[in-house]
Design a protein around this motif. Structure first.
Motif: not given
Ligand code: MD6
Ligand code: FE
Length: 203
Positions: A134, A136, A161, A194, A196, A198
């Motif tokens: 993952s 960010s 981040s 945000r 994310n 994955t």
């Protein structure tokens, strides 16, 4: 790069991506979202909307609708194939995942400042030997994780981040979620929010 082992199988690489690398990735994602716009997933059966919006890149993408959770090769709204996974992300996987095959799916989660993600396990993949990696970007969040059953004790950490978190081995099927977005913690995304990413092996 140095990892902190939070618990067996759960590794955190703080600021794995520096600001310049975060900006490059932000532009990669912006292009992907032009081709494969964010969609609004809903919960199976109930049809309740997630507060997070999603898209994907790679041969397969994760989707959720009234029929269930699954991986599929096309966008649920445009019906077009997902765009390819950017080279920057493939390099990160090859460096850090410790797995001999490239990912075949990359889920893109977009959080506006009020969005969150309920506790869940990632168990729609066919091979649990492969980790999930993952990344960010943008505002920090309070990330919560527990054991392999719902409702046990939990811990939390702040993901910022550029941070990379890897779920593998005994941590692969942990319950986890995002309690909240921490406002005004990053200037990377305008408007603030945000992202994310994955990377997974779905098949
Ligand atoms: C998020 N992350 O950070 C949600 N899943 O927004 C996940 O759901 C996640 O960070 C599997 C592996 C790593 C993750
Ligand atoms: Fe997850």
């Amino acid at each position: 790069m140095t990892a902190v082992e939070i618990r067996p199988g759960l590794h955190l690489y703080k600021t794995a991506l520096d600001r310049a690398a975060q900006e490059t990735l932000r532009e990669n994602i912006r292009e992907i979202l032009r081709e494969a716009p964010l969609f609004q997933p809903v919960m199976p059966r109930t049809g309740k909307a997630f507060s997070v919006r999603m898209s994907n890149c790679g041969p397969l993408g994760w989707v959720s609708d009234r029929a269930g959770y699954r991986y599929q090769p096309e966008h649920p709204v445009t019906a077009k194939p997902w765009p390819p996974i950017p080279e920057t992300l493939l390099r990160l996987w090859r460096d850090l995942a410790g797995y001999p095959h490239d990912p075949d799916a990359c889920l893109i989660n977009y959080y506006d400042p009020a969005a969150k993600m309920g506790a869940h396990q990632d168990v729609d993949e066919q091979d649990f030997d492969a980790p999930i990696l993952s990344v960010s970007l943008g505002c920090a969040c309070r990330f919560r994780f527990g054991g392999e059953t719902r409702g046990g004790s939990t811990q939390s950490l702040v993901l910022e981040s550029g941070d990379v978190l890897i779920f593998g081995g005994p941590a692969r099927k942990m319950f986890h979620g995002v309690d909240r977005i921490l406002a005004k913690t990053s200037t990377l995304l305008d408007p603030p929010g945000r992202i994310n990413l994955t990377l997974r092996r779905a098949r």
